[in-house]
Design a protein around this motif. Structure first.
Motif, PDB file in Angstrom:
ATOM      1  N   ARG A  47      -4.570  12.193   2.462  1.00 27.92           N
ATOM      2  CA  ARG A  47      -5.445  11.945   2.100  1.00 27.92           C
ATOM      3  C   ARG A  47      -6.487  12.502   3.668  1.00 27.92           C
ATOM      4  NH1 ARG A  47      -9.452   7.862   2.777  1.00 27.92           N
ATOM      5  NH2 ARG A  47     -11.491   8.730   1.646  1.00 27.92           N
ATOM      6  N   GLU A  48      -5.975  11.681   4.884  1.00 26.72           N
ATOM      7  CA  GLU A  48      -7.224  12.168   5.674  1.00 26.72           C
ATOM      8  C   GLU A  48      -6.178  13.348   6.155  1.00 26.72           C
ATOM      9  OE1 GLU A  48      -8.758  10.581   6.895  1.00 26.72           O
ATOM     10  OE2 GLU A  48      -8.461   8.179   5.721  1.00 26.72           O
ATOM     11  N   ASN A 101      -7.531   5.431  10.361  1.00 30.42           N
ATOM     12  CA  ASN A 101      -6.454   5.748   9.559  1.00 30.42           C
ATOM     13  C   ASN A 101      -5.758   6.560   9.541  1.00 30.42           C
ATOM     14  OD1 ASN A 101      -8.706   3.770   7.940  1.00 30.42           O
ATOM     15  ND2 ASN A 101      -9.868   5.980   7.046  1.00 30.42           N
ATOM     16  N   THR A 102      -5.590   7.556  10.244  1.00 26.84           N
ATOM     17  CA  THR A 102      -4.214   8.520  10.008  1.00 26.84           C
ATOM     18  C   THR A 102      -3.447   7.991  11.417  1.00 26.84           C
ATOM     19  OG1 THR A 102      -5.189  10.070   9.522  1.00 26.84           O
ATOM     20  CG2 THR A 102      -2.843  10.960  10.754  1.00 26.84           C
ATOM     21  N   VAL A 108       0.970  -1.376  -0.005  1.00 28.76           N
ATOM     22  CA  VAL A 108       0.110   0.306  -0.082  1.00 28.76           C
ATOM     23  C   VAL A 108       1.075   1.299  -0.094  1.00 28.76           C
ATOM     24  CG1 VAL A 108      -2.029  -0.965   0.890  1.00 28.76           C
ATOM     25  CG2 VAL A 108      -0.018  -0.452   2.600  1.00 28.76           C
ATOM     26  N   TYR A 160      -2.042   4.244   9.374  1.00 28.26           N
ATOM     27  CA  TYR A 160      -1.279   4.701   7.977  1.00 28.26           C
ATOM     28  C   TYR A 160       0.421   4.906   8.803  1.00 28.26           C
ATOM     29  CZ  TYR A 160      -4.427   2.362   5.092  1.00 28.26           C
ATOM     30  OH  TYR A 160      -5.246   1.524   4.214  1.00 28.26           O
ATOM     31  N   ASP A 162       0.613   8.162   0.720  1.00 29.04           N
ATOM     32  CA  ASP A 162      -0.946   8.887   0.184  1.00 29.04           C
ATOM     33  C   ASP A 162      -2.221   8.279   0.730  1.00 29.04           C
ATOM     34  OD1 ASP A 162       0.647   8.931  -2.049  1.00 29.04           O
ATOM     35  OD2 ASP A 162       0.233   7.493  -3.331  1.00 29.04           O
ATOM     36  N   LYS A 163      -2.343   7.745   1.470  1.00 35.12           N
ATOM     37  CA  LYS A 163      -3.197   7.722   2.381  1.00 35.12           C
ATOM     38  C   LYS A 163      -3.174   8.382   3.799  1.00 35.12           C
ATOM     39  CE  LYS A 163      -4.579   2.983   1.192  1.00 35.12           C
ATOM     40  NZ  LYS A 163      -6.382   2.943   0.153  1.00 35.12           N
TER      41      LYS A 163
END
Length: 490
Positions: free
Chosen positions: A287-288, A361-362, A279, A365, A283-284
């Motif tokens: 995005r957040e 999510n933050t 992954v 990742y 980028d993840k």
């Protein structure tokens, strides 16, 4: 005896919900300012008979009853505290010393003390009466109103950019080919997302501020929200200023793309595995961060939202309608909706997820990307900090391999500025040129490499700054009468 839960509050010290007052013989006037500030913010706890260091000094026993009477009388007096408050002070004793404890709940209305409005900021009571922006934010917080729902009856759907609305329709494919927005007209789409409302005062319909921020042309956005701006900064080499910057003054959709592109430009996409799947943790995370500072900021504030990439961290800041102060913990975090119409659009087109998932999510990742945990700080300014490992920025930009990075950045800035009349020699081209000069090169070879036509210009505006900052040096000719001077990277 003082209950354990109160002893715990005392041990922590003064903060945004705890205030100590020495007040050993009488109620001082600043006690009522704290009552007002706590009522206007998140409520709080006032301890009389304790000094600023949290040491119990005690109240004189023969003054306790009069102090309680004076306090109750004052907070019920509309001329002193408005609206009147019904608070009950409690007396506790610890090792022969007496204190008075007052719990102040959050009030649904804006409170005033002696005609002035106070708000709580960390451990201070701030008089915000003459600060129009802070007073507005306080009223908005109390009313549960959303600033982005402000209606502009003078503007119509046709004043918005149809291409942006059409872009949103296409982006709903992430939710499925048969998303209802794909069959709606522009006006129907706006109504379905509460971006077209009626003004509560006049009853006239109009597009909202949220609609303008999402789909408006830049001049329309500026006319309704002149302070709208988002700042992206890369600061790794030139620590006194910055190495790269993008000041973004456009709609939220294009702002999202530019912030994402800025982050990708300056952060390495480190190879990581999420289980057995590769992954892009970078980028993840971007995005957040980006969706948060665009969709959840308090647009009534002129504070400039920003995303800053430094050597050891990324941090983002945006104005915020806070529901507390201090570090947020994943286990106890309770999300609050900030700008529901904007958040809904972002979710439907895949730029954000459900409320509260961004923080999870933050965490996930960031652990994959840097092996550490992010930090979220709640307050009137919301701050997100993502620690970085060296690999995240170490190889970004050709100039990062040069030993004297500070001098290189200064040379890059000078070359870029002075070269603007003929060519923009940016850091990428400068880095490529310096790589080319690892072996001795003549002026003509360097000039041809950069595709610059004018010899005088190249000598004065390119070679001279690089020599000045000791990035290049002249070589010693192999033969005394060698006709060509060459240059090599230091």
């Amino acid at each position: 005896m003082i209950p354990q839960e109160l002893l715990n509050l005392i041990s922590i010290g003064e903060n945004h919900i705890v205030e100590f007052k020495k007040s050993t013989t009488n109620i001082t006037k600043d006690v009522y300012e704290s009552v007002c500030a706590f009522s206007n913010r998140d409520g709080g706890h006032i301890f009389l008979g304790i000094n600023d260091n949290g040491i119990i000094q005690g109240i004189k026993p023969d003054c306790i009853e009069q102090m309680k009477k004076d306090f109750v009388t004052s907070v019920n007096n509309g001329n002193k505290i408005y609206p009147p408050l019904y608070l009950t002070p409690s007396v506790y004793e610890e090792d022969g010393k007496y204190i008075i404890y007052i719990h102040v709940p959050q009030h649904p209305n804006v409170c005033r003390c002696n005609g002035r409005i106070y708000d709580r900021n960390h451990e201070a009571d701030i008089n915000i009466t003459n600060n129009e922006n802070l007073v507005y934010q306080l009223y908005a917080r109390k009313q549960g109103a959303y600033y982005v729902n402000k209606v502009f009856p003078v503007f119509k759907v046709t004043d918005l950019r149809h291409d942006l609305i059409e872009r949103v329709r296409e982006m709903t494919k992430v939710r499925g080919q048969n998303h209802p927005w794909r069959g709606m007209s522009d006006e129907e789409l706006l109504r379905s997302t509460n971006l077209l409302l009626r003004d509560s005062d006049t009853g006239k319909p109009g597009i909202t501020l949220a609609a303008i921020l999402l789909f408006g042309p830049d001049d329309l956005i500026f006319s309704v929200l002149a302070h709208h701006k988002t700042d992206a900064i890369f600061r790794v080499f030139n620590l006194d200023r910055y190495d790269d910057r993008d000041v973004i003054l456009t709609n939220l959709l294009d702002s999202y793309d530019r912030l994402i592109d800025f982050g990708k430009k300056h952060l390495n996409d480190i190879f990581v595995m999420d289980g057995i799947i590769s992954v892009s943790a970078r980028d993840k995370i971007l995005r957040e961060i980006v969706s948060n500072i665009l969709a959840h900021r308090d647009f009534s504030s002129a504070y400039v939202a920003k995303m800053v990439i430094e050597k050891e961290q990324i941090y983002a800041e945006n104005s915020n309608r806070s529901h507390g102060f201090g570090n947020l913990e994943l286990a106890s975090f309770e999300p609050y909706p900030k700008n529901p119409p904007i958040s809904k659009v972002f979710r439907e087109i895949g730029l954000a997820d459900e409320l509260g998932s961004g923080m999870r999510n933050t965490y996930k990742y960031t652990r994959l990307y840097s092996g550490t945990e992010p930090q979220f700080i709640e307050g009137d300014i919301f701050k997100t900090m993502i620690p970085l490992i060296e690999a995240a920025t170490a190889t970004v930009g050709p100039i990062s391999t040069i030993s004297d990075t500070k001098s290189t950045t200064e040379a890059s800035t000078e070359v870029s500025t002075e070269a603007s009349t003929e060519v923009k020699l940016n850091t990428e081209m400068l880095g490529a040129l310096l790589e080319f000069c690892k072996s001795p090169r003549s002026r003509a070879e360097m000039q041809e490499f950069c595709e610059i036509k004018t010899e005088k210009y190249f000598r004065e505006q390119i070679i001279k700054p690089l020599l000045k900052f000791n990035i290049l040096k002249r070589t010693i000719p192999e033969k005394p009468n060698s006709p060509k001077q060459k240059y090599i990277k230091v």
